[in-house]
Write an enzyme that holds these catalytic residues in place. Sequence first.
Site, PDB file in Angstrom:
ATOM      1  N   GLY A 177       0.844  -1.194   0.000  1.00  0.00           N
ATOM      2  CA  GLY A 177       0.000   0.000   0.000  1.00  0.00           C
ATOM      3  C   GLY A 177       0.871   1.232   0.000  1.00  0.00           C
ATOM      4  N   LYS A 230       0.694   0.270   6.950  1.00  0.00           N
ATOM      5  CA  LYS A 230       1.241  -1.089   6.851  1.00  0.00           C
ATOM      6  C   LYS A 230       2.072  -1.451   8.074  1.00  0.00           C
ATOM      7  CE  LYS A 230       3.513  -0.245   3.087  1.00  0.00           C
ATOM      8  NZ  LYS A 230       3.182   1.180   3.067  1.00  0.00           N
ATOM      9  N   GLY A 242       2.456   5.586   4.394  1.00  0.00           N
ATOM     10  CA  GLY A 242       1.500   6.240   5.278  1.00  0.00           C
ATOM     11  C   GLY A 242       0.146   5.564   5.337  1.00  0.00           C
ATOM     12  N   SER A 277       6.093  -1.928  -2.255  1.00  0.00           N
ATOM     13  CA  SER A 277       6.114  -2.853  -3.401  1.00  0.00           C
ATOM     14  C   SER A 277       5.059  -2.467  -4.441  1.00  0.00           C
ATOM     15  CB  SER A 277       5.906  -4.290  -2.928  1.00  0.00           C
ATOM     16  OG  SER A 277       4.821  -4.412  -2.023  1.00  0.00           O
TER      17      SER A 277
END
Length: 980
Positions: free
Chosen positions: A109, A115, A112, A184
């Site tokens: 994601g 995660k 911020g 990612s």
Amino acid sequence: MVYTNSQGSCVDHLVRRFRITLINRPKAVALGGIFLLGMLLFTASSSTTTSIPSTPAPQSRVDIGNVASVGKPKSNFIYNDGKFGSKGLQKKDRYQAIGMKGVTLWFTGFSGSGKSTVGKKLEEVLVRDYGKHTYRLDGDNLRFGINSDLGFAPKDRTENVRRVGEVAKLFAESGVIVVASLISPYRADRDRVRKIHEDAQLEFMEVFVDVPIEAAEARDPKGLYKKARSGAIKGFTGLDAPYEAPRNPEIRLKSHEMSIDEEVRVIIKTLQARGILTATENTPEWYPALLPPDGGMDWEAPSYSSYSAAAAAKFPQVLLNDIDLQWVQCIGEGWAAPLKGFMREGVLLQTLHFNSMLTDPFDLTGNKHFSERQTNYDDYSTKLQMGTRENMPVPIVLPITAATKKLIASSRQLTLVSPTGKPVAVLTDPEIYDYRKEEVISRLFGGMDPDHPYIKVMMASGPYLVGGEIELLERIRYNDGLDSYRLTPKELRERFVASGTDAVYAFQTRNPTHAGHAYLMQDAGRQLKALGYKRPLLWLTPLGGWTKDDDMPLDVRIHQHQVVIEEGMLPSDTVMAIWPSPMIYAGPTEVQWHCKSRRNVGARFFITGRDPAGIKRSKNANQMQVGGDFYDGNHGRYVLQTSPGLGEMKILSFSKVVYDKLDNKMKPPDKSRKSDFLSISGSTMRALAKKGAPPCPDDIPSNWEETKPCIPNGFMVKRGWDLMIQYYQDPSNPNWIGYSRMMSEPLLASGNFVTKGTFGKPSWTLYFQNADGDTISPWHDLPLYPSSSASSADRIVNMMVEIPMGRMEKLEVNKETKHNPIKQDTKKGKPRYYKYGVPFFNYGMLPQTWENPQKKDKDGHQGDGDPLDVMEIGSQQLPTGTVVQVKVLGIFSLIDQGEVDYKIIVINKDDPLASSMRTPDDIDSVVSERLADWLKMYKTAEGKAVNELTSDIMEGPMKAMSVIKETNEYWKDGRESGTI
């Protein structure tokens, strides 16, 4: 590729440090070793060449334990067909040994999005609350270490993901839950990581923290968005670099709309459903809403026996009393998992000393069936200590008499027979051992009170125990009108699943439900909803097994519970089902059994209040303390909260609740207004019911504590209170069902009979009629001899059967009732049963005989005032009421409190064995010995003294016929005089 530096091999250096750690901190090396191995592997296979400035050095030999490599790692360090080491430990074995599966949770994601925040919380919960090996690979932190040489160009981003993916794979292979938190951004990179897991047959779950870029930027915890907007950071994901959202993530978290606890619950529920937290191959549909039984997710109750009832009838028989039968049900249906039979001595010792038993469900140590083997005191294998310990707090044992021990000594299978004579189970490979009662009692109860109700039961039982695995012949039914409330663990699980619940909370009770109990159950439901459960389901489990005499009967409690549910005091979807166990009154030890058995059916939560399973001490002076509580009222719930083996189950513990006069509700006391509360104890409730107390007016009398004239409103629903009053107005009524006691139909001969009442209760009566329909007396109107021309010289007489072979109900001709019907013998208003063993004879009486109490034998013993008793030893079961011609073989003379009670031994003249029998010498010596043993010992099972025989050797037919003739004359005299 080998990296070296000027001081020697970097690999050598790392391995040396690893070996030092292995010696000094062996428990700390597992994750470190895997991480070291991961570093070696991902660098060796990296497509990007990275050098450490160094002075070349020769390749060196590396030894780690028995593993050696020179230069290139050997094959047992390389993945092969998805298995770590073609010669090494398989994943399945590893996972089963550590009780969990490895998995990579790949959080992706925007920066911020949360995660790392949810990853940290998840790691904490999994480690602290679930005890699961979890490790977090955070993208930001990794960039300061193994990925410090990478930037943010697309090529570097790809390599960053690849390296972390390889490390995560190794961790997952080792059985660790990997929490990898990386932006990612590229779908292809994430798919590549997924594939390397799939190729290694490892679990991979993509967790998409789905937060809009606006929400992530508004958070901006590190100020990165601000820097990117200012141009200080180039190629920032979501702003000037792309982010490709997952198309089908396993988990999607909208963290901007959820609390962190909600996010964690979603992830853990998914892990549970996939069997990650239990190492289960195929997760059943009921998990995680329901907990697995002790013994593992795949544990199943013993199957029904393949033996037919006819086949089982050929095995030696062991008589069960009511408590034994209830334990058979607990074992056979799975309430006592992982126990599959009555405890062998080794399991009993573990239970007494550790409150647990060794199991090895995956056979990791070769001891999967350890508890099912004969106890071997010469086996001191260290592997015995390597299994799993499952909570097993109370001894579940089967006492037997010396006669039963002798009967079954060399048998491989035994048939367990209910008090009604019904074969209910087969026990295999029996293990017989001494019943060390003092040791068992002291460890189970932590004290000794000779008048403790269950201790009295134990002391009156046989001197030996028999252990062995059992299989039910069929479902146990009690035929008492309450079987619809008896659900097996399997049926309960099915019902729980059908309800759609996500958590079951159980409440155990042996008392009627009042507002105090209702408060505990209602508040428990509120607590679970506050924890995030959507559909918590209450399971009310009234104890159905044996209880002490002054406890409220089972049928009254069941009907009262049902009314409480119908009146809305409890949730309408409450599942009520009888729990089959007997009550032991063993306080802190027993409450663990209460909890364990509910966990075995799937309950995630167990409610406990003050002094669970407690009892008062008796007034018996032969104990260290007389009177008062046997256990401290706080100890039970404290021990339960801290007991081993709870697993995922949580305890909902409550303190005492009291009645609030201001709103007519039960609640915890408020010290600031003590005068507003009433304490209504169980004894107070019973006293009010006994005097039929009406409901109180709206304003409770100010002197209620002193006078107790009424029952406070709201304490119990009216219909429930009416049932209480109904019982306490007539507590000795024999029609109440005190506890689960198997009922049956009588085995009756064909003929003219009239029955009244319910068989198995004192009301049951069997009247005889003649061909004209007139009521007759089996004692006075049936002839002694088959024909008027017969004489004592023929040694053939008529016997009337009262108790068929193999039946335990003590039926007898009633001398006091007109027409002398056959009735159920009673003691203190309760039906009596044979308890010593399964009768191997038909029992009855000789009509027109009377052992005159006014006459004495040569030794001064007077008659007992009854007809002559007869024991028929043929091969066929004869129904009650059968009148059969029998051949007289011999006689025993039993002396009971100064009275002589003759026992005539006979055989049906038409029995296949009759032609070969004329005297006691023709009777098998084993049968003769069993007859003598029975007559001497059968009352000991009821706590009475051993009977006295004038001789253990049966006297012959001449003596028997003399007694028959004499008592026939006494009968004639008694009839003429009107004495009988």
